[in-house]
Design an enzyme around this catalytic site. Structure first.
Site, PDB file in Angstrom:
ATOM      1  N   LYS A 289      87.204  34.774  37.539  1.00 25.05           N
ATOM      2  CA  LYS A 289      88.366  35.215  36.776  1.00 25.05           C
ATOM      3  C   LYS A 289      88.845  36.564  37.312  1.00 25.05           C
ATOM      4  CE  LYS A 289      87.511  32.967  32.324  1.00 25.05           C
ATOM      5  NZ  LYS A 289      87.236  33.161  30.891  1.00 25.05           N
ATOM      6  N   GLU A 375      84.968  22.899  17.645  1.00 26.01           N
ATOM      7  CA  GLU A 375      85.340  23.186  16.270  1.00 26.01           C
ATOM      8  C   GLU A 375      84.668  22.231  15.284  1.00 26.01           C
ATOM      9  OE1 GLU A 375      88.542  24.636  19.019  1.00 26.01           O
ATOM     10  OE2 GLU A 375      87.521  22.710  18.741  1.00 26.01           O
ATOM     11  N   ARG A 403      91.451  20.500  14.566  1.00 26.27           N
ATOM     12  CA  ARG A 403      90.524  19.702  15.354  1.00 26.27           C
ATOM     13  C   ARG A 403      89.242  19.382  14.581  1.00 26.27           C
ATOM     14  NH1 ARG A 403      91.661  20.402  21.043  1.00 26.27           N
ATOM     15  NH2 ARG A 403      89.462  20.562  21.588  1.00 26.27           N
TER      16      ARG A 403
END
Length: 644
Positions: A289, A375, A403
């Site tokens: 990243k 989730e 979700r």
């Protein structure tokens, strides 16, 4: 690379020659490295001017180039997971000039959108959907007899979600599917060192020679079961010593990697070899990243989604402290309540920073749980804790709670367990757009038995209503928006507000008429109007009410409604207005209508909220104004309905 103070966006001649991937594929391979440098520099300069996701996009420059170079996009389908790493993809697929409009009203989205480009084959912004979608595309191609690949690019974080493994379990048995899953690994510590040996192994294992050798060995040894079984065990164990392949191959994928995701000399030959194979393929690439921009490499979290900044200087903290956000209010409350009650457990599905739980994690590490991008698991995990006497607090974005809806109903509400849901990003979210808007939580929570839903109007009420929710012995949601509110300073203590009770914040100066006693509205007189506000829209409601001389009620709770207060207001007013930053259909206004109807109170009611449409990305204030939910819009709607 730290970037110049202001890189002109027209100073990239090689990049300017690429208007679509066909231009890219016409380049000789030796031109790709200079192109990658220009693409990374353009990306940095562009995002610095508009704001947006940066670290993740800097990390996918070479991978994006290689995928479009090797695969015949858009004929070959490219599906990005989550999609916040697709800026290089957008730049290479004809949207370079529109990057100046990124995440702005009327501009391009920060995520893939099918209506935006034929290269955006699947709309994404929530995680772990790519393998399922790409498998569907691959099997559609197989049924039609079309010779094309479907490629899913999924991050290591998204691989923590069960949906990704459900899709792999399905895909592994589809031997005719031309499916490639690319694991973009930018954080996993299990990966072995990346270097020449791994590059050689990846290219060798993806080549036709290795594939043919495996098939020949299988054909030769299969008639001799003991030798075949021994060879198979030795092969699996040998690969397992140098590669984390066993798990993915058990799903039925041919595993290749890991390889350096910034090394075009490794990526392109490997992808070219993979294109010649059959059946589900799994390529493991390692990226960094923030690659190429030292400040983002050093702090990828800070540069995940920055606002505008000078690349030469980096992100500069404001000299004056801004108003605390609702997220920060929640984070402080969580720490304070945890210090008071040892039963409190904090849970996040991979959103520690976004949900304001960094300090809680530092102070109470044994009571902090990051469930990953999962989730469903996070909610049922909380339910399990609640059955054992703990008090779980699930910090979750409104859009991500969608979700885990089944788990909220089946595992929490049905058993009436005392789980607190802190719903961040309720309402409109601005630049992230329709995929992240918390538009639906009022409607989908209030229909669940045992559930309650609080809508604080400001920062002080947010802290107090969190305490109210925590004190209950059943599940409660507290919804609050992104960013700061009216700036009402929270109280230091943890005193709750009354459960299920609202308050009158402004009273109309017009005389009250008790319509039950025959005091009907007198013709020629303006009607006495009451605005029932749910949440932070209380403050624009108060502004509008000053100009309209209307009563304003801070309802605070979408469920349970303060029906005693509601009916009192209905008895003494000629018309009611409900106001919410949520979907109108099934929302808090609908709850008001249901209550009035059940009580036999017939009053004209104007419902104001989010329209039955997906609301695009843009500045939150502008979006609210377009929905008629700023002070002037509220006033205009009321005048048009009741005062025209």
């Amino acid at each position: 690379m730290t970037g110049p103070a202001s890189s002109p966006l027209d100073a990239f001649p090689l990049l300017e020659s690429i208007n679509d991937p066909q231009d890219l594929r016409r380049l000789p391979r030796e031109r790709l490295k200079p192109l990658a440098e220009q693409l990374r520099a353009f990306l940095l300069a562009s995002v610095a001017r508009t704001g947006g996701h940066l670290s993740s996009n800097l990390g996918t420059v070479e991978l994006t180039l290689a995928l479009h170079y090797v695969f015949a996009t858009p004929h070959d389908r490219l599906v990005w997971d989550v999609g916040h790493q697709t800026y290089p993809h957008k730049i290479l697929t004809g949207r370079r000039e529109r990057m100046a409009t990124l995440r702005q009203l009327g501009g391009i989205s920060g995520f893939p959108v099918r209506s935006e480009s034929e290269y955006d084959t699947f709309g994404t912004a929530h995680s772990s959907t790519s393998i399922s979608a790409a498998l569907g595309m691959a099997l559609a191609a197989a049924r039609r007899g079309e010779d094309r690949w479907s490629v899913a690019v999924i991050g290591d974080g998204a691989m923590t979600a069960g949906m990704a493994f459900e899709a792999m379990n399905n895909a592994g048995v589809e031997r005719d599917a031309r499916l490639l899953v690319v694991l973009n690994d930018n954080d996993m510590s299990i990966s072995p060192p990346v270097g020449a040996l791994n590059r050689y192994l990846a290219q060798l294992m993806s080549g036709q020679f290795y594939a043919a050798a495996k098939n020949v060995g299988k054909a030769v040894l299969q008639p001799v079961p003991p030798l075949f079984d021994l060879a198979k065990r030795l092969k699996q164990q040998a690969k397992g010593m140098v590669l984390p392949a066993t798990l993915f191959e058990k799903f039925g994928f041919n595993y290749i990697g890991p390889i350096d995701g910034h090394d075009l000399d490794a990526l392109i030959p490997t992808l070219e070899n993979l294109r010649q194979l059959k059946g589900p393929q799994f390529l493991h690439v390692v990226t960094k990243k923030g690659q190429g921009y030292k400040l983002a490499e050093a702090d990828p979290v800070a540069y995940h989604g920055p606002s505008k900044f000078d690349p030469a200087v980096g992100i500069v903290k404001p000299q004056t402290a801004p108003k605390p956000t609702f997220t920060q209010i929640f984070g402080q409350w969580l720490c304070d309540m945890a210090a008071q009650d040892e039963r409190l457990i904090g849970i996040t599905p991979a959103m520690r920073e976004g949900s304001g739980m960094v300090e809680f994690h530092q102070r109470f590490p044994e009571r902090y749980f990051d469930a990953g991008i999962a989730e469903q698991h996070a909610v049922t995990f909380a339910a399990g804790l609640a059955t054992e006497g703990f008090k779980p607090v699930v910090a979750i974005y409104s859009t991500f709670l969608q979700r885990a809806y089944d788990q909220m109903i089946h595992d929490v509400a049905l058993q009436n367990l005392p789980v607190v849901f802190a719903l961040d990003r309720a309402g409109l979210v601005g630049a992230d757009g329709a995929t992240h808007a918390g538009a639906y939580d009022i409607a989908f929570v209030r229909c669940i038995p045992h559930m309650a839903l609080a809508c604080p109007a400001d920062e002080r009420e947010c802290r107090q209503l969190l305490s109210t929710a925590y004190a209950q012995n059943h599940p409660v949601c507290v919804r609050y928006p992104r960013g700061a509110g009216a700036g009402v300073e929270p109280l230091a203590d943890l005193e709750p507000l009354p459960y299920g009770k609202g308050e009158v914040r402004r009273t109309s100066s017009q005389p009250a008429r008790n319509q039950e006693n025959g005091q009907e509205h007198t013709p020629g007189q303006p009607p006495r109007i009451a605005i029932l506000a749910f949440g932070t829209l209380l403050y624009p409601a108060l502004q509008a009410a000053e100009r309209l001389d209307a009563t304003v009620v801070n309802m605070r709770w979408a469920k349970p409604l303060d029906e005693a207060l509601l009916h009192e207001i209905a008895h003494t007013h000629d018309a009611l207005v409900t106001l919410e930053e949520g979907a109108l259909m099934g929302g808090a206004g609908s709850a008001v209508l249901e209550s009035l109807h059940q009580a036999g109170l017939l009053r004209p009611v104007l419902q104001l909220g989010l329209k039955d449409e997906f609301i695009p990305h843009g500045d939150p204030a502008k979006l609210l104004a377009l929905q008629g939910l700023d002070a002037s819009g509220i006033e205009q709607s009321i005048r048009s309905r009741f005062l025209a």
